[in-house]
Design a protein around this motif. Structure first.
Motif, PDB file in Angstrom:
ATOM      1  N   ILE A  87       5.687   2.257 -15.034  1.00 46.34           N
ATOM      2  CA  ILE A  87       4.278   2.554 -14.763  1.00 46.34           C
ATOM      3  C   ILE A  87       3.564   1.328 -14.204  1.00 46.34           C
ATOM      4  O   ILE A  87       2.878   1.399 -13.176  1.00 46.34           O
ATOM      5  N   VAL A  88       3.719   0.189 -14.862  1.00 41.33           N
ATOM      6  CA  VAL A  88       3.026  -1.021 -14.436  1.00 41.33           C
ATOM      7  C   VAL A  88       3.431  -1.423 -13.022  1.00 41.33           C
ATOM      8  O   VAL A  88       2.582  -1.720 -12.171  1.00 41.33           O
ATOM      9  N   ASP A  89       4.730  -1.412 -12.746  1.00 38.01           N
ATOM     10  CA  ASP A  89       5.207  -1.861 -11.449  1.00 38.01           C
ATOM     11  C   ASP A  89       4.799  -0.900 -10.333  1.00 38.01           C
ATOM     12  O   ASP A  89       4.374  -1.325  -9.249  1.00 38.01           O
ATOM     13  N   THR A  90       4.905   0.402 -10.599  1.00 39.60           N
ATOM     14  CA  THR A  90       4.558   1.380  -9.565  1.00 39.60           C
ATOM     15  C   THR A  90       3.063   1.391  -9.284  1.00 39.60           C
ATOM     16  O   THR A  90       2.631   1.510  -8.130  1.00 39.60           O
ATOM     17  N   LEU A  91       2.260   1.243 -10.330  1.00 40.81           N
ATOM     18  CA  LEU A  91       0.810   1.184 -10.116  1.00 40.81           C
ATOM     19  C   LEU A  91       0.422  -0.062  -9.327  1.00 40.81           C
ATOM     20  O   LEU A  91      -0.499  -0.013  -8.494  1.00 40.81           O
ATOM     21  N   GLU A  92       1.115  -1.172  -9.560  1.00 36.52           N
ATOM     22  CA  GLU A  92       0.808  -2.362  -8.766  1.00 36.52           C
ATOM     23  C   GLU A  92       1.120  -2.121  -7.291  1.00 36.52           C
ATOM     24  O   GLU A  92       0.371  -2.544  -6.408  1.00 36.52           O
ATOM     25  N   THR A  93       2.224  -1.438  -7.024  1.00 35.72           N
ATOM     26  CA  THR A  93       2.563  -1.113  -5.639  1.00 35.72           C
ATOM     27  C   THR A  93       1.517  -0.188  -5.024  1.00 35.72           C
ATOM     28  O   THR A  93       1.095  -0.382  -3.871  1.00 35.72           O
ATOM     29  N   ALA A 101      -1.457  -2.160  -4.175  1.00 31.56           N
ATOM     30  CA  ALA A 101      -1.238  -3.001  -3.002  1.00 31.56           C
ATOM     31  C   ALA A 101      -1.412  -2.209  -1.706  1.00 31.56           C
ATOM     32  O   ALA A 101      -1.846  -2.748  -0.689  1.00 31.56           O
ATOM     33  N   PHE A 102      -1.082  -0.923  -1.749  1.00 36.70           N
ATOM     34  CA  PHE A 102      -1.235  -0.073  -0.571  1.00 36.70           C
ATOM     35  C   PHE A 102      -2.618   0.572  -0.498  1.00 36.70           C
ATOM     36  O   PHE A 102      -2.895   1.334   0.431  1.00 36.70           O
ATOM     37  N   GLY A 103      -3.462   0.298  -1.476  1.00 33.77           N
ATOM     38  CA  GLY A 103      -4.802   0.883  -1.466  1.00 33.77           C
ATOM     39  C   GLY A 103      -4.791   2.390  -1.606  1.00 33.77           C
ATOM     40  O   GLY A 103      -5.635   3.083  -1.010  1.00 33.77           O
TER      41      GLY A 103
END
Length: 356
Positions: free
Chosen positions: A269-275, A278-280
């Motif tokens: 969850i944390v990693d995918t939400l950061e991605t 990053a893509f807005g």
């Protein structure tokens, strides 16, 4: 994961890139600065300056020569391996080209793991720093006796030592195992995230009475015999209503496995939400009740104050990406149900990170 760009020409870059395809600059990941940087060679052989920072000079991890790492460390460091690779205890025989290919895949997944672990500021001692329980990895192959008997390597964790069967890096073999074991999701990165969960339990839960009490209230009593619990799980399977309280069927086997499975999903969850941030990305479904699924990921998930800050955008995002996958004829990207009980367990993980 965040997005990266070449500091020389602004070409978008992937985390694993070693060369900018537009301008030809060599690239290296700087873990302290948490960025991928274009680098210039200096007059000293093997020493580089980074365009992304004014910090002192850098050198590559020794595993860069094997095309297995793009991380860097200070040029004056006594270490020869980067913050991720120095946790390796055993690697396969690299004179076998098949092993080399599989090991490179393992390293890519492991470095992705370490990207998140360092962003969360988790304590990561090496075996040199802590010989008894320091974090270390054995990447092993099955052994074949002269009579043809195969002794398989079992992926697992014991006192900080994580063993990974390199066959998991073979896509066809991993898919076979996923199908045989009835798992909806099985990836190399998922293995690393699960096994590191056992290490996290040892470091952050086991010896803290207050945290341990909260753990037992949510996950159960880990003093239950682990071997017997696994035997019972493999003999009888998960209870029919497991989705009401667990993130996966395997999580029902024992409180330790429940913790590790839930921890893996916390990292998903944390990693995918950061991605997504990053893509807005912004989710605005064009249906009558689409407002209930609207979301914009505009915060740093590594610093989320409360689990609701993560779950609120996560549910619309997974609904959207699952729909995209179905449009391509692919399985759901995230084929899991997060019940209130599972969300509460995820909240336990987030609180641990805030208390570090």
């Amino acid at each position: 994961m965040k997005l990266f760009e070449c500091q020389n020409c602004h070409q978008p870059l992937y985390f694993e890139n070693t060369l900018c395809e537009r301008c030809g600059y060599r690239l290296g990941y700087l873990p302290d600065a948490r960025t991928l940087s274009a680098i210039d060679p200096t007059s000293d052989d093997g020493v580089w300056s980074a365009l992304a920072t004014t910090e002192p000079l850098y050198k590559f991890c020794a595993n860069a020569e094997l095309d297995a790492c793009n991380w860097m460390l200070p040029a004056d460091s006594a270490e020869t391996h980067c913050a991720a690779c120095r946790h390796n205890r055993t690697i396969p025989d690299l004179s076998d080209t098949a092993n080399l290919t599989l090991w490179r895949k393992l390293e890519l997944a492991k470095h992705h793991l370490f990207y998140t672990l360092t962003n969360l500021n988790l304590p990561l001692e090496t075996r040199t720093e802590n010989p008894e329980e320091g974090l270390a990895f054995d990447f092993l192959t099955d052994t074949v006796a002269p009579d043809g008997t195969v002794t398989p390597v079992l992926t697992g964790h014991a006192n900080g030592l994580i063993t990974i069967n390199i066959a998991e890096a073979d896509d066809a073999e991993r898919e076979r195992r996923r199908s045989d074991m009835g798992e909806p999701y099985r990836t190399l990165l998922g293995h690393f995230r699960h096994e590191i969960g056992h290490y996290v339990w040892d470091r952050l839960v086991r010896d803290d009475e207050a945290v341990l009490e909260r753990f037992r209230a949510l996950f159960g009593d880990e003093r239950e015999d682990y071997g017997e619990a696994l035997q019972r799980h493999y003999a009888n399977g998960a209870p029919p209503d497991w989705q009401a309280n667990y993130v996966s069927s395997y999580a029902t086997a024992h409180p330790w496995e429940d913790f590790a499975e839930t921890w893996a999903h916390y990292l998903h969850i944390v990693d995918t939400l950061e991605t997504a941030r990053a893509f807005g990305l912004r989710i605005r479904p064009r249906i009558t009740e689409g407002a209930d699924l609207e979301s914009e990921i505009d915060f740093n998930p590594h610093k989320a104050r409360d689990i609701d800050d993560l779950i609120e955008p996560w549910l619309p995002l997974t609904y959207a990406v699952n729909s995209l996958n179905r449009s391509m004829g692919q399985p759901d990207l995230y084929p899991f149900i997060l019940s209130p009980s599972v969300i509460e367990k995820l909240g336990f993980m987030n609180r641990m990170m805030r208390d570090l």
